[in-house]
Design a protein around this motif. Sequence first.
Motif, PDB file in Angstrom:
ATOM      1  N   PRO A  45       0.815  -1.234   0.000  1.00 30.15           N
ATOM      2  CA  PRO A  45       0.000   0.000   0.000  1.00 30.15           C
ATOM      3  C   PRO A  45       0.834   1.263   0.000  1.00 30.15           C
ATOM      4  CG  PRO A  45      -0.843  -1.575   1.598  1.00 30.15           C
ATOM      5  CD  PRO A  45       0.463  -2.101   1.117  1.00 30.15           C
ATOM      6  N   ILE A  46       2.021   1.233   0.674  1.00 29.33           N
ATOM      7  CA  ILE A  46       2.859   2.437   0.710  1.00 29.33           C
ATOM      8  C   ILE A  46       3.344   2.776  -0.692  1.00 29.33           C
ATOM      9  CG2 ILE A  46       5.134   3.239   1.428  1.00 29.33           C
ATOM     10  CD1 ILE A  46       4.591   2.024   4.150  1.00 29.33           C
ATOM     11  N   VAL A  47       3.792   1.742  -1.433  1.00 29.35           N
ATOM     12  CA  VAL A  47       4.252   1.999  -2.806  1.00 29.35           C
ATOM     13  C   VAL A  47       3.122   2.547  -3.670  1.00 29.35           C
ATOM     14  CG1 VAL A  47       5.122   0.893  -4.901  1.00 29.35           C
ATOM     15  CG2 VAL A  47       6.076   0.263  -2.684  1.00 29.35           C
ATOM     16  N   ILE A  48       1.936   1.914  -3.553  1.00 27.45           N
ATOM     17  CA  ILE A  48       0.785   2.381  -4.348  1.00 27.45           C
ATOM     18  C   ILE A  48       0.395   3.799  -3.958  1.00 27.45           C
ATOM     19  CG2 ILE A  48      -1.653   1.962  -4.851  1.00 27.45           C
ATOM     20  CD1 ILE A  48      -1.087  -1.028  -4.487  1.00 27.45           C
ATOM     21  N   ILE A  49       0.341   4.046  -2.638  1.00 27.46           N
ATOM     22  CA  ILE A  49      -0.040   5.386  -2.163  1.00 27.46           C
ATOM     23  C   ILE A  49       0.986   6.418  -2.597  1.00 27.46           C
ATOM     24  CG2 ILE A  49      -0.335   6.784  -0.075  1.00 27.46           C
ATOM     25  CD1 ILE A  49      -1.567   4.297   1.222  1.00 27.46           C
ATOM     26  N   ASN A  50       2.278   6.042  -2.544  1.00 26.11           N
ATOM     27  CA  ASN A  50       3.318   6.982  -2.982  1.00 26.11           C
ATOM     28  C   ASN A  50       3.151   7.344  -4.457  1.00 26.11           C
ATOM     29  OD1 ASN A  50       4.655   7.495  -0.653  1.00 26.11           O
ATOM     30  ND2 ASN A  50       6.195   5.902  -0.914  1.00 26.11           N
ATOM     31  N   MET A  51       2.957   6.297  -5.287  1.00 25.25           N
ATOM     32  CA  MET A  51       2.802   6.565  -6.716  1.00 25.25           C
ATOM     33  C   MET A  51       1.577   7.442  -6.971  1.00 25.25           C
ATOM     34  SD  MET A  51       3.697   2.777  -8.234  1.00 25.25           S
ATOM     35  CE  MET A  51       3.304   3.273  -9.898  1.00 25.25           C
ATOM     36  N   PHE A  52       0.476   7.078  -6.305  1.00 22.79           N
ATOM     37  CA  PHE A  52      -0.769   7.842  -6.489  1.00 22.79           C
ATOM     38  C   PHE A  52      -0.612   9.274  -5.975  1.00 22.79           C
ATOM     39  CE2 PHE A  52      -5.092   9.027  -5.091  1.00 22.79           C
ATOM     40  CZ  PHE A  52      -5.709   8.985  -6.333  1.00 22.79           C
ATOM     41  N   SER A  53       0.003   9.416  -4.770  1.00 25.93           N
ATOM     42  CA  SER A  53       0.150  10.748  -4.192  1.00 25.93           C
ATOM     43  C   SER A  53       1.113  11.606  -4.996  1.00 25.93           C
ATOM     44  CB  SER A  53       0.645  10.630  -2.748  1.00 25.93           C
ATOM     45  OG  SER A  53       1.905   9.992  -2.709  1.00 25.93           O
ATOM     46  N   VAL A 351       8.994  10.197   0.369  1.00 31.93           N
ATOM     47  CA  VAL A 351       9.730   8.936   0.424  1.00 31.93           C
ATOM     48  C   VAL A 351      10.449   8.781   1.760  1.00 31.93           C
ATOM     49  CG1 VAL A 351      11.658   7.657  -0.579  1.00 31.93           C
ATOM     50  CG2 VAL A 351       9.980   8.720  -2.076  1.00 31.93           C
ATOM     51  N   LEU A 352      11.113   9.867   2.203  1.00 29.87           N
ATOM     52  CA  LEU A 352      11.825   9.809   3.476  1.00 29.87           C
ATOM     53  C   LEU A 352      10.865   9.546   4.636  1.00 29.87           C
ATOM     54  CD1 LEU A 352      14.400  12.723   3.030  1.00 29.87           C
ATOM     55  CD2 LEU A 352      14.837  10.274   2.933  1.00 29.87           C
ATOM     56  N   LEU A 353       9.747  10.287   4.640  1.00 23.96           N
ATOM     57  CA  LEU A 353       8.754  10.075   5.700  1.00 23.96           C
ATOM     58  C   LEU A 353       8.185   8.660   5.645  1.00 23.96           C
ATOM     59  CD1 LEU A 353       6.803  13.469   5.636  1.00 23.96           C
ATOM     60  CD2 LEU A 353       8.425  12.675   7.362  1.00 23.96           C
ATOM     61  N   THR A 354       7.953   8.166   4.413  1.00 21.13           N
ATOM     62  CA  THR A 354       7.416   6.809   4.263  1.00 21.13           C
ATOM     63  C   THR A 354       8.387   5.772   4.825  1.00 21.13           C
ATOM     64  OG1 THR A 354       6.195   7.471   2.293  1.00 21.13           O
ATOM     65  CG2 THR A 354       6.579   5.120   2.595  1.00 21.13           C
ATOM     66  N   VAL A 355       9.679   5.945   4.504  1.00 22.95           N
ATOM     67  CA  VAL A 355      10.681   5.003   5.000  1.00 22.95           C
ATOM     68  C   VAL A 355      10.744   5.037   6.521  1.00 22.95           C
ATOM     69  CG1 VAL A 355      13.145   4.494   5.053  1.00 22.95           C
ATOM     70  CG2 VAL A 355      12.046   5.049   2.885  1.00 22.95           C
ATOM     71  N   VAL A 356      10.747   6.263   7.083  1.00 19.51           N
ATOM     72  CA  VAL A 356      10.842   6.395   8.546  1.00 19.51           C
ATOM     73  C   VAL A 356       9.647   5.743   9.224  1.00 19.51           C
ATOM     74  CG1 VAL A 356      10.819   8.039  10.449  1.00 19.51           C
ATOM     75  CG2 VAL A 356      12.281   8.449   8.470  1.00 19.51           C
ATOM     76  N   PHE A 357       8.423   6.111   8.757  1.00 19.47           N
ATOM     77  CA  PHE A 357       7.229   5.559   9.391  1.00 19.47           C
ATOM     78  C   PHE A 357       7.095   4.060   9.132  1.00 19.47           C
ATOM     79  CE2 PHE A 357       5.789  10.048   9.292  1.00 19.47           C
ATOM     80  CZ  PHE A 357       5.530  10.174  10.647  1.00 19.47           C
ATOM     81  N   ALA A 358       7.550   3.599   7.947  1.00 16.47           N
ATOM     82  CA  ALA A 358       7.496   2.157   7.674  1.00 16.47           C
ATOM     83  C   ALA A 358       8.406   1.392   8.630  1.00 16.47           C
ATOM     84  CB  ALA A 358       7.891   1.884   6.221  1.00 16.47           C
TER      85      ALA A 358
END
Length: 727
Positions: A45-53, A351-358
């Motif tokens: 979902p993070i990858v999909i949300i990132n691409m969509f966002s 991307v940075l925030l996604t990596v940190v929160f992931a």
Amino acid sequence: MIMKKQSLQDMREKTSKVKEKKKIFIHGGLARKVIALILSILLIPIVIINMFSLRIAVSSVLNESQKSYITAVSTASQYFQTIFKSAREQIMEIISNEIIQQLYSSSKQAGLSDNERRQIKSNASKLLQNVLATNQMFSGVYLIADKERSLFLPYFPIEYLDFFKIKLTKWWKKITEKETSFFIESLETSEPIILESHKEAFDEMAEKHSQKLAQYAFSVGIYFRDVTSDENTGVAILDISEAWLRETLQNNRLSKDGGYMLMVSPAGKIIIPSLWDVTMKSIPTSNTPFIFKVIHNTKKGIMEGAFQTMFDGRFFLVTYAKIPEYEWIIVGMVPLNLIISSAKKLELIIVLLTVVFAIIAVVIGIYFVLKMTKDIEKIADIFAVAEKGDFTVEVNIRRRDEIGMLSQSFNKMVRNMKTLVEKGIKLSNKIGYALNILNDMTTRTAIASNEVGGAIQNVAKGAESQAKEATRIVETIAKFTEKIGEIVGAANKMKELSQNVLELSKKGSDTVSALGTVNTQTVNVTTELIKNIQQLSESSLLIEKIIKFLSTISGETKLLALNASIEAARVGNTGSGFKVVASEIRKLADQSKESTREVEVIVERVIEQTKDAQYVANKMEMIIEQQNEAVRKVAHAFEEIRGAIDQLFKEITKVTDSLEMIDKEKGVILRSVENISAISQETAASTEEVLAATEEQLEAIERIREMAEQLNTLSKDLLEAMKVFKI
């Protein structure tokens, strides 16, 4: 030696258990599966949300930038409208000045000396110099009338000009043909108009004689006429400095953002900013596609707009706006890479925030999964111990979730099973004790029956001896009488023992019935346990529905936060606080959604474990059913024993009655000595019959003994089976 072997065996079992646990964890254990599930559910979902966002961000940045730059260009067009009005007002001020009025009014010139007229012309020239000196926007002022009264600033010789040709030029006619007129004291003037150029017959003559006029972007022209003479006295022209205008185009927000602002005349003349030559290789013309499109759109009535184009090897976002009340157009050009760079910065931040929160989510998820796995492994170990019959174990896990409920249910089930096993052992002991007594009684009955058989044999011998030896009949009758008494006592004793065996059989049957009642209670308890497990499963499904509903609410909250962020960005600095709140709401929505997903995984696992517990309960129900079947068989065996003992009791009663009759008839035998021979024969026959009946009785008692031994064996087997359970 035995202790050493036992300790070695225990060590081997512990080692095998540890290896088995490691094998389970390495090859598809629960912790590994759940961690893999968390990673797959989180990363995809993070990858999909990132691409969509990112798509939305780039599109949003382009749209917002387009709106922002259209607003900037529209604001610039209003600013240049003000410049045009300022230039027109300035030329009106020049014409309305008293000195200019005196210079070009015939009525005011009348009566003046030549010296006074020269002074007025000099003052007028100083006036024009002052206008240029005080305002950098203007590069030149020209009052064209005739050779005597024309004023040029910057100056060049009037002799170079052909006034007849000038009055035939297009720009002269454009100025003088303006119908609207104003009266300023003695002069009549037209409304100022915007000229793109006055090159024809004016700039050309100056250049021809090597006179360099100040470069101008456009001019403001106005004609004036002496009311007294009723003739077109001349034309006033005010040039707008090209350098100043280019610098003005350079010093704006668009240029500071890395873009360019241009001005386009109705005829396609392009005025570029001052630093255009430094960064750009080509200069656009009226035939350049984006300039042509801008002019075409404004002619169609589209006063402002935006589109993308390629120029000088780069892609640009082009915005334009027509200057109100004028035909000139302001054009903005912003390189698309500069606009998208902000989106790329946003992409890097996301991307940075996604990596940190992931990473944070994975660490937290792994922590909780390992903690739950540890508790589940503990429960599994206790289940394994209980499976071997050890009901002394207990699950000591203090949790307020489904795992805690499972441990409490297991402890309750173990306590119930412990109670049932204790009752079963007690009943088995009682049955064994009763069977021992029955076996002893049967043995004694067999011994008595053997004694009866021996006595009957003796009676047969006595009868034969009586027939042969009539002389010894008295002694024989005395012995016969004595034996009859013994037989009667033995028969009564056998009858009493049979009565005792019958009572014991009834007690055994009652005990088996009680065991059946206990087994029925066990079935009821097991059924209640299965119902509780099913209710737990239904509660887990209800929790799963609630979690899905919370996930839906989280998604809608995130969408609402995104809309709020877009609205805050549209408002600008005014909505920065609201933008921070919307960002926090979106973060909370993301965290809520991840939490609901983790809880949903736990609920699914609890459902699976509930199904396993239900399977174990069903299996236990089958075992209890088998136990009920064994109890029914034992009860049936007791019923058969009871029937056999009843039959034995009846036969013994018959024998006892026969012996009592014999005992009563012994007096008659004594009185019938003369018939002793015949009676002896009859007695011998009767003795044979009694012997046959006794043998049958012995066979029946032997069968009772065998059945008692079988029942005793079954009781021992049941007791051994109960010993497996440790309570």
